[in-house]
Design a protein around this motif. Structure first.
Motif, PDB file in Angstrom:
ATOM      1  N   GLU A  21       0.821  -1.208   0.000  1.00 57.56           N
ATOM      2  CA  GLU A  21       0.000   0.000   0.000  1.00 57.56           C
ATOM      3  C   GLU A  21       0.858   1.262   0.000  1.00 57.56           C
ATOM      4  O   GLU A  21       0.393   2.328  -0.352  1.00 57.56           O
ATOM      5  N   ASP A  22       2.114   1.130   0.384  1.00 52.94           N
ATOM      6  CA  ASP A  22       3.004   2.279   0.493  1.00 52.94           C
ATOM      7  C   ASP A  22       4.090   2.186  -0.578  1.00 52.94           C
ATOM      8  O   ASP A  22       4.913   1.264  -0.581  1.00 52.94           O
ATOM      9  N   HIS A  53       0.884   2.927  -8.370  1.00 53.73           N
ATOM     10  CA  HIS A  53       0.125   3.206  -7.157  1.00 53.73           C
ATOM     11  C   HIS A  53      -1.342   2.887  -7.439  1.00 53.73           C
ATOM     12  O   HIS A  53      -2.001   3.570  -8.214  1.00 53.73           O
ATOM     13  N   TYR A  55      -5.040   2.788  -6.264  1.00 58.01           N
ATOM     14  CA  TYR A  55      -5.904   3.439  -5.275  1.00 58.01           C
ATOM     15  C   TYR A  55      -7.214   3.816  -5.963  1.00 58.01           C
ATOM     16  O   TYR A  55      -7.309   3.815  -7.193  1.00 58.01           O
ATOM     17  N   GLU A  73      -8.095   6.751 -12.663  1.00 61.42           N
ATOM     18  CA  GLU A  73      -6.793   6.696 -11.997  1.00 61.42           C
ATOM     19  C   GLU A  73      -5.743   6.108 -12.959  1.00 61.42           C
ATOM     20  O   GLU A  73      -6.071   5.249 -13.777  1.00 61.42           O
TER      21      GLU A  73
END
Length: 195
Positions: A21-22, A53, A55, A73
């Motif tokens: 997630e990071d 990424h 999200y 996105e």
């Protein structure tokens, strides 16, 4: 032992994905993975390494040009192992590629070739493109139905059905010994997807 005459970097071809997630964790992992894999004579090309990424943007958030980000996105257009990460985008891309494959082999749909051979060619040359990696898709039925629409257009073309001549979906599938990609009753749009 290295095969004679082959440079070390051509002995394998492989892709690897790390998920987190990071994004910072992934960037920190890259030099570690590069070093560890080097011990096994596997070399990471850091120039070809992509960080994606994944999200979901909040509704109402807009980019620099004022376009909504939600549903658009950047990760939705990312390709891994030949498939887009977003099922909806991947299905649209597969349909385009399917039409391109269908048009590329126009001579194969000639009526000089027996129908059963044309359908075998269609299955091998077009359906395989349309359905590539389809087991990974998670998309709404309305999006999956677009695959069936493309499939039926191809089948009608193979049978040489053109406007204003009509054939029902049910008869079309029966004549081609085919099934819709959305399984179930041909006229029921709410059935499950499989191939």
């Amino acid at each position: 032992m290295e095969p004679p005459g082959l440079p070390l970097d051509t002995e394998y071809a492989d892709d690897i994905d790390f998920n987190d997630e990071d994004e910072e964790n992934l960037k920190a992992l890259l030099p570690i993975a590069t070093e560890v894999l080097k011990d096994w004579n596997l070399f990471v090309n850091e120039d070809k390494t992509d960080f994606t990424h994944v999200y979901l943007a909040e509704k109402g958030v807009k980019d620099d040009q004022g376009k909504p980000i939600a549903g658009n996105e950047l990760w939705r257009k990312s390709i891994t192992l030949g498939s887009m990460l977003c099922s909806k985008e991947d299905i649209s891309r597969r349909i385009s590629l399917g039409y391109a494959a269908f048009n590329k082999y126009k001579k194969a749909w000639s009526h000089r070739i027996p129908l059963n051979k044309r359908l075998l060619l269609y299955e091998a040359l077009v359906v395989s493109v349309l359905m590539y990696n389809s087991s990974c898709w998670a998309a709404p039925k309305s999006v999956l139905e677009k695959l069936d629409i493309a499939h039926r257009r191809h089948l009608r073309s193979i049978l040489n059905y053109k406007y204003p001549h009509r054939i029902s979906n049910k008869i079309l599938y029966k004549r081609c010994n085919a099934e819709p990609f959305c399984k179930g009753d041909v006229d029921d749009r709410s059935q499950t997807f499989s191939h």
